[in-house]
Design an enzyme around this catalytic site. Structure first.
Site, PDB file in Angstrom:
ATOM      1  N   ARG A   1     -24.699 -11.194 -18.300  1.00 38.48           N
ATOM      2  CA  ARG A   1     -26.040 -11.778 -18.391  1.00 38.48           C
ATOM      3  C   ARG A   1     -26.412 -12.138 -19.828  1.00 38.48           C
ATOM      4  NH1 ARG A   1     -29.577  -8.317 -13.974  1.00 38.48           N
ATOM      5  NH2 ARG A   1     -29.389  -9.859 -12.307  1.00 38.48           N
TER       6      ARG A   1
ATOM      7  N   LYS B   1     -27.243  -2.448   2.796  1.00 34.15           N
ATOM      8  CA  LYS B   1     -28.339  -2.433   3.772  1.00 34.15           C
ATOM      9  C   LYS B   1     -28.560  -3.757   4.479  1.00 34.15           C
ATOM     10  CE  LYS B   1     -31.545   0.966   2.034  1.00 34.15           C
ATOM     11  NZ  LYS B   1     -32.840   1.001   1.316  1.00 34.15           N
TER      12      LYS B   1
ATOM     13  N   GLY C   1     -26.024  -9.897  -9.147  1.00 32.43           N
ATOM     14  CA  GLY C   1     -25.583  -9.080 -10.253  1.00 32.43           C
ATOM     15  C   GLY C   1     -24.378  -8.220  -9.885  1.00 32.43           C
TER      16      GLY C   1
HETATM   17  C1  3PG Z   1     -31.958  -7.830 -11.193  1.00 30.33           C
HETATM   18  O1  3PG Z   1     -31.162  -7.097 -11.761  1.00 30.33           O
HETATM   19  O2  3PG Z   1     -31.925  -8.036  -9.967  1.00 30.33           O
HETATM   20  C2  3PG Z   1     -32.979  -8.559 -12.020  1.00 30.33           C
HETATM   21  O3  3PG Z   1     -32.811  -8.292 -13.377  1.00 30.33           O
HETATM   22  C3  3PG Z   1     -34.364  -8.202 -11.554  1.00 30.33           C
HETATM   23  O4  3PG Z   1     -34.582  -6.829 -11.704  1.00 30.33           O
HETATM   24  P1  3PG Z   1     -35.608  -6.069 -10.753  1.00 30.33           P
HETATM   25  O5  3PG Z   1     -34.980  -6.101  -9.378  1.00 30.33           O
HETATM   26  O6  3PG Z   1     -35.731  -4.679 -11.308  1.00 30.33           O
HETATM   27  O7  3PG Z   1     -36.898  -6.836 -10.786  1.00 30.33           O
END
Ligand code: 3PG
Ligand code: MG
Length: 399
Positions: free
Chosen positions: A41, A206, A356
């Site tokens: 990222r 899930k 991610g």
């Molecule tokens: C993620 O990792 O999905 C994004 O950075 C958003 O983070 P969050 O789900 O804690 O809002």
């Protein structure tokens, strides 16, 4: 699209102007050492930051990391990210030890043209994620004071109605950064006119997290391959016993209903790897899905399933993949995720890896990132995009 872009801003000239960049530098950290385990990222935002530096802007970067509860919490400090960002940019990044306080004010004031500052974690401030418009607005005012213009390059956070994503662009001239633009371009291809067959692979633990996207995708896709922890709720819906595998009991009926409506589009595992325990060294075997022992739990899809999924993927012209097929962090249960990922790279298709976790899996398994069409930096954000939801961060840029 009525969104202004970084190029529009650069064309106006940004030399000597302060540009506030919202990035998603929410990188995974090693639990013990705190070291960054995947810097994807950070690298993804370099094209935007590099262009601003080159154009002589004073670049003020802000981001969240993890989910601290609206107050400073050292384990979620962005300080290691500032160091890594500096290494990648080849120039030091000036780190503010608070987000909108004295340190931030002086760090921003001291920036020379072409220099970069990073503010401390946005979520150390309750205003960032507040549901209260006034509280969010007050924090957004403080942030907006650090910029003459705003660039959103935090694709992973565009689905959040947070101050830095939603309220700051209402206060400053705003544009989409290179990463946000590319992500939206790619994902809009999937929703508008995917070349067929269009095959989607979903994994992760899930069903409840993925239900909305499954509903939205079913009419559009040609094939939907389901693995990962969530496949057991579907197997249960088919009347099979799943031992002590992950099971969302209250979703079984929903899964049964989805299978009925899916017209054979949904492909489920035919074999799975079952283990005695959720542990890297647990005894394990491959069994057929109608033979899962009552005391064991499934931690990966089996080889016959991988072969079946690979066959479907080899026909595809467009592929979207979100969510690992098994517990890939443990070597004994990584073969399913690896096999599916390799099948995706071999297909003669435009492939998008969403999320991610899936992106981190690609890198952790040592796969060549360039053999995928696009690796999204957004998990929740890319799913919500495919669901057709309005994303607050994108909507804010359109206004
Ligand atoms: C993620 O990792 O999905 C994004 O950075 C958003 O983070 P969050 O789900 O804690 O809002
Ligand atoms: Mg998330």
């Amino acid at each position: 699209m009525s969104i202004r872009t970084l190029d529009d801003l650069l064309a106006e000239g940004v030399s000597g102007r302060r540009v506030l960049v919202r990035a998603d530098l929410n990188v995974p950290l090693d639990k013990q050492s705190g070291a960054i385990t995947d810097d994807g990222r950070i690298r993804a935002v370099l094209p935007t930051l590099g262009a601003l530096v080159e154009a002589g802007a004073k670049v003020v970067v802000c981001s969240h990391l993890g989910r601290p509860k609206g107050a400073p919490d050292p384990q979620f400090s962005l300080s290691p990210v500032a160091d890594r960002l500096g290494e990648l940019l080849g120039a030091p990044v000036h780190f503010a030890t608070d987000t909108v306080g004295d340190s931030a004010r002086s760090t921003v004031a001291d920036l020379a043209d072409g220099q970069v500052a990073l503010l401390e974690n946005l979520r150390f401030n309750a205003g960032e994620t507040s549901k209260d418009e006034a509280e969010r607005g007050a924090f957004a005012d403080q942030l907006a004071a650090f910029g003459d213009a705003y660039v959103d390059d935090a694709f992973g956070a565009v689905h959040r109605k947070h101050a830095s994503v939603y309220d700051v662009p209402a206060r400053l001239p705003h544009v989409a950064g290179r990463l946000v633009l590319r992500e939206v371009e790619v994902l809009s291809k999937l929703t508008s006119e995917p070349e067929r067959p269009y095959v989607v692979v979903l994994g992760g633990s899930k069903v409840s997290d993925k239900l909305a996207v499954i509903e939205a995708l079913l009419p559009t896709v040609d094939r939907l391959l389901i693995g990962g922890g969530m496949c057991f709720t579907f197997l249960k819906a088919q009347g099979l016993e799943v031992g002590t595998s992950l099971l969302e009991k209250d979703m079984v009926e929903t899964c049964r209903n989805l299978l009925e409506r899916a017209d054979g589009k949904i492909l489920l595992p035919v074999d799975v790897v079952v283990a005695d325990a959720f542990a890297p060294d647990a005894a394990h075997d491959t069994v057929r899905v109608d033979g899962i022992p009552s005391h064991r739990l499934g931690l990966d899809i089996g080889p016959e399933t991988v072969a079946g999924f690979a066959a479907a993927l080899s026909q595809a012209k467009t592929i979207f993949w979100n969510g690992p097929m098994g517990v890939f962090e443990m070597a004994a249960f990584a073969a399913g995720t690896r096999g599916v990922a390799e099948a995706i790279t071999k297909a003669d298709a435009f492939s998008v890896v969403g999320g991610g976790d899936s992106a981190a899996a690609v890198r952790a398994l040592g796969l060549d990132e360039s053999s995928f069409g696009h690796i999204s930096t957004g998990g929740g954000a890319s799913l919500e995009y495919l669901e057709g939801k309005t994303l607050p961060g994108i909507a804010a840029l359109e206004n």
